[in-house]
Design a protein around this motif. Sequence first.
Motif: not given
Lengths: 203, 261
Positions: A25-26, A29-32, A57, B192-195
Motif C-alpha cells: 500500500l505504501a 498505491v500511495s505516493n510515498l 507537490r 492521488k493517494i497520499d501516504f
Amino acid sequence: MQHSKLLETSVGLFVALGLVSLFFLAMQVSNLADVTGDARGYRVTARFQNVGSLKVRATVSMAGVRVGRVSAIRFDKESYEAVVDLTIDPQFDTIPSDTTASILTQGLLGEQYVGLSPGAESEYLKEGDKIDLTQSAMVLEQVISRFLFDKAENGDKRASETPEQTQVTPAAPVASPIPEAVVPGEGAIPDVQQESAPAGAIQ
Amino acid sequence: MMENPFQRLGRFTLEAMQKLGRANFFMAHVLLGSVDLLLRPRLLISQMFFVGVMSVLIVAVSGLFVGMVLGLQGYNVLSDFGAEQTLGVMVAASLVRELGPVVTALLFSGRAGSALTAEIGLMKTTEQLAGMEMMAVDPLRRVVAPRFFAGVASMPLLAALFSMVGVMGGYFVGVGLLGVDDGAFWSQMVAKIDFYDDIVNGVIKSAVFGVVVTWIAVYEGYDAVPTAEGVSRATTRSVVYSAFAVLGWDFVLTAMMFGDH
C-alpha cells in the motif's frame, strides 16, 4: 512440539503477510516513493503573476516527462507575486538558465502542473537560481471573456446573441484600433494578453 | 411490582453507566497485566493464531470481492464522464480510507470477536476462571490480556491485507475485464493517494477498531451471565455492540482525519 512449531510458523507468515500488504500500500498505491525521493535534487524559484490552483507537490515536467516537483508556494507581499519553489531531480542538471516555466493544466479539468520549455543558454540552472521567464496559469473565465470580446470586435453579431451582447458591440469599433484597450478591466494579468496576442494578430 | 417507565429508564441508564465503568476498570486491569505478556510471548503467539491467522481467509476473500465490486460499479459511473482512468484512485481511496478498516472490523468481530466472547464466557460458566483465581493465577492476565493484545495486533494487519487484496480485485476487474489502461490505473492511484493522509490514517483507524472490537469481545465474555443462555446473549451483544461502535467511531475518526480538507 511439532504442533507448536507449525503454529508459530503460521503466525509468523500472517505477520509477514500483513507487513507485505502495508508495504504494498505504501509503495505501490500511495505516493510515498515519490515523496521520499523529493528530498534530493536542487531547488530553483520562479515568480508568477497568478498560480491558479497549483498545489504543493504538483509535477514539474519537461517535454511531458516529470523532472521534479513543486516544493513550496509563497506570496511575495512587496511585488504581489506568487513565488514557487521547484525541486528538480538531480539527474536533470542540464536545464538551460533561460528556460521558461509555465503553469499548464492536464486535460480540460485536470490538475495544474509546471511545464518547463528549454531555452538556448549554455549555462545551466543550479541550486538557488531564479527562472525569469514565466507564464501564469490560464484562468478560464478570463479566456472566455477575452474570446467573447474578440467575437464582438469581429462584428460577428449574427444569430444566437443575447440583447446584452449586442449592446456591447456598438462600443467595440471605438476601442478596436487598440485591441488590448478593451480588456484591462478584466484582463489585468499581462500573461493572458500575451497568450491571446496571436489571436489578435489573426484579426 | 411493576416499575413505571421512568423507573425502568432510570434503571436502564444506571445499569448502562455501571457497565461502562466496569468495562473501564476491566481494561485498566488488563493493561496492567500486559507486562506479564512480555515475559511469556508464547501466550500471545498462540492467540494470534486463533484470532489473526484463522481470519486471513475470510478477510482476503471478502476483500477480493469488495474490490471487484468497486471496480465494476466505479467503472459504470466513471465511464459516463469519460474518467475510467481514475478507477484506480476510486478503488484504492475507498479501500484504504473506509472499506478496508470498517469491513475488516465487522468481519473480525463476527469471526474472531464472537469466538473470544463465547470462549471466555464458557470458561466463566464452567468455573475455569474461578479455578484459576483459586490457584492464585489472575485470569485477566493469563486469559484475557493475551487475547486482547492478539486482537489489537491482528486488526491493522488484516485491514492492510483486505485493502491490498481489494486493490488487486479492482485491478483484475477494471484492467483485466473492462479494459481500463494498465498504466493509468496505477499512475493515477500513486499520484492521488497520499501516504500520510490516506494510508497512515487508514492504519490508525484499523488499530482503533482493533482495540474497540476486541475490548468489547473480551469484556462481554468476562461479564457474561454464567449460564448457557447468558453466554449466547453475550456473544450476540458482542457482535452487535462491535458493529455499532465501529461505525460510530468511524464517523468520529473520519471527521477528525479528513474533515478539514
